[in-house]
Design a protein around this motif. Structure first.
Motif, mmCIF file in Angstrom:
data_model
loop_
_atom_site.group_PDB
_atom_site.id
_atom_site.type_symbol
_atom_site.label_atom_id
_atom_site.label_comp_id
_atom_site.label_asym_id
_atom_site.label_seq_id
_atom_site.Cartn_x
_atom_site.Cartn_y
_atom_site.Cartn_z
ATOM 1 N N SER A 98 2.167 1.077 -12.627
ATOM 2 C CA SER A 98 2.864 0.886 -11.359
ATOM 3 C C SER A 98 2.058 0.011 -10.404
ATOM 4 C CB SER A 98 3.150 2.242 -10.700
ATOM 5 O OG SER A 98 3.664 2.069 -9.399
ATOM 6 N N ASP A 99 0.776 0.281 -10.292
ATOM 7 C CA ASP A 99 -0.077 -0.526 -9.407
ATOM 8 C C ASP A 99 -0.004 -2.000 -9.791
ATOM 9 O OD1 ASP A 99 -0.907 1.607 -7.899
ATOM 10 O OD2 ASP A 99 -2.836 1.856 -8.918
ATOM 11 N N SER A 100 -0.060 -2.267 -11.089
ATOM 12 C CA SER A 100 -0.020 -3.642 -11.577
ATOM 13 C C SER A 100 1.340 -4.279 -11.317
ATOM 14 C CB SER A 100 -0.331 -3.665 -13.080
ATOM 15 O OG SER A 100 -0.212 -4.972 -13.610
ATOM 16 N N SER A 111 1.943 -5.054 -7.533
ATOM 17 C CA SER A 111 1.162 -6.208 -7.080
ATOM 18 C C SER A 111 1.771 -7.515 -7.579
ATOM 19 C CB SER A 111 -0.292 -6.086 -7.580
ATOM 20 O OG SER A 111 -0.941 -4.982 -6.982
ATOM 21 N N LYS A 142 0.830 -1.206 0.000
ATOM 22 C CA LYS A 142 0.000 0.000 0.000
ATOM 23 C C LYS A 142 0.865 1.256 0.000
ATOM 24 C CE LYS A 142 -3.821 2.192 2.519
ATOM 25 N NZ LYS A 142 -4.725 2.084 3.700
ATOM 26 N N ASN A 162 1.988 6.886 -6.764
ATOM 27 C CA ASN A 162 0.750 7.534 -7.200
ATOM 28 C C ASN A 162 0.619 8.982 -6.742
ATOM 29 O OD1 ASN A 162 0.307 4.992 -8.158
ATOM 30 N ND2 ASN A 162 -1.413 4.512 -6.820
ATOM 31 N N LYS A 172 2.579 1.739 -3.460
ATOM 32 C CA LYS A 172 1.654 2.288 -4.458
ATOM 33 C C LYS A 172 1.424 3.778 -4.221
ATOM 34 C CE LYS A 172 -0.926 -1.904 -5.683
ATOM 35 N NZ LYS A 172 -2.248 -2.569 -5.752
#
Length: 335
Positions: free
Chosen positions: A188-190, A193, A153, A160, A156
């Motif tokens: 980036s989120d992908s 994860s 978290k 972001n 990210k």
């Protein structure tokens, strides 16, 4: 202190028995007075998402923290002094007046030897890069290990946060730039994860350490040996990072100057000195770190753009933002 106070101090104030008669240089979080053989750095009374210099006590604390942490790299940091005002007289050092702020004293270096200045004049040699990379490698090997777990978290949110800066200057940015930021955030989120176990593996292997945190060409003098300065003192999380995230900053910065050859030389020299720190399976992580560093520099430049008033300054800042966004796109293409 206010800027007007810093200007008066620089022009009319004293250090010991000598009039400063200095030049005031401003950054987004500091004022620096250049006077004779010394530079005096004063923290602005700011409170931002990543730092808090809002009170005199906090500024004093972080002045001493800056002295302590930067002394790990070089001997140019000399001490911390109160800034006192007695009537209309200003002085760096004790004089029986009211303490209004604090200053970090440093030896004044030749600005023409600052690495970013040399890069802009195409004056950086390969042997200087080798010397700097070896110095950084030695410091990383000696730096304390940080064992905090990788937090998906938080990772990210770090990437972001550029969206907030982008929104603040949306009218100046143009749709294509805003879209590029949105696409980078989704990527980036992908990526985070999908690779969180790899980031955690590097934590467990001891590769997250208490290092510099802001290792770019503007914070290096290419003397012999190189002088590294101005590490992050105001936020431990920004300084206690994966060693490859630190290396990625210098490599990204060199590539932003169009010096991919020097970037490659820095990385290969660092790898030779620390072969366990970067293996082939870390290549994608390193690429992500370079993208994140370009992201952070773009965000900082966006914040400067928001404050800029001169049209020429705005044009220059937009050019720099475009450069960093282009690097972000190129790094993603190699994913």
């Amino acid at each position: 202190m206010k800027k007007e106070d810093a200007e008066i101090l620089a022009e009319k104030g004293f250090f010991e028995d000598k009039k400063l008669d200095g030049k005031l240089v401003e950054t987004h979080i500091s004022w620096v007075i250049l006077s004779g053989e010394f530079a005096f750095k004063i923290k602005k009374p700011l409170k931002l998402s990543f730092l808090d210099f809002s009170t005199l006590a906090l500024r004093k604390k972080f002045c001493y923290r800056e002295l302590e942490l930067n002394s790990r790299f070089s001997d140019i940091y000399c001490g911390v002094f109160p800034i006192e005002k007695k009537g209309d007289k200003w002085r760096i050092g004790e004089n029986g007046g009211e303490t209004v702020d604090f200053a970090v004293q440093m030896k004044l270096m030749d600005n023409e030897l600052r690495m970013d200045e040399l890069l802009s004049r195409n004056k950086v040699r390969g042997d200087q890069i080798v010397s700097l990379a070896k110095q950084v490698a030695r410091f990383h090997q000696e730096a304390p290990v940080i064992s905090d777990r990788f937090e998906l978290k938080e990772a990210k949110a770090l990437f972001n946060d550029i969206g907030n800066a982008c929104a603040a200057v949306k009218k100046l940015m143009g749709t294509h730039r805003v879209n590029a930021v949105k696409e980078a955030i989704a990527w980036s989120d992908s990526f985070l994860s999908a690779h969180q176990t790899e980031f955690q593996r590097r934590v467990e292997q001891g590769f997250v350490r208490d290092v510099h945190g802001d290792l770019h060409s503007g914070n290096v003098f290419l003397t012999d040996p190189p002088v590294v300065f101005d590490c992050i003192e105001f936020n431990d999380k920004i300084r206690q990072i994966d060693v490859l995230y630190e290396v990625a900053f210098m490599c990204m910065d060199l590539e932003a100057f169009g010096k991919k050859d020097l970037s490659d030389l820095f990385l290969t020299t660092y790898q030779s000195a620390t072969p366990d720190y970067y293996t082939p399976k870390d290549a994608m992580i390193f690429l992500y770190f370079k993208c994140l560093r370009a992201n952070v520099r773009a965000k900082v430049t966006m914040l400067a753009l928001e404050q800029a008033e001169d049209s020429k300054d705005k044009e220059e800042l937009m050019s720099r933002i475009d450069k960093y966004l282009e690097l972000m796109v190129n790094y993603r293409k190699n994913d």
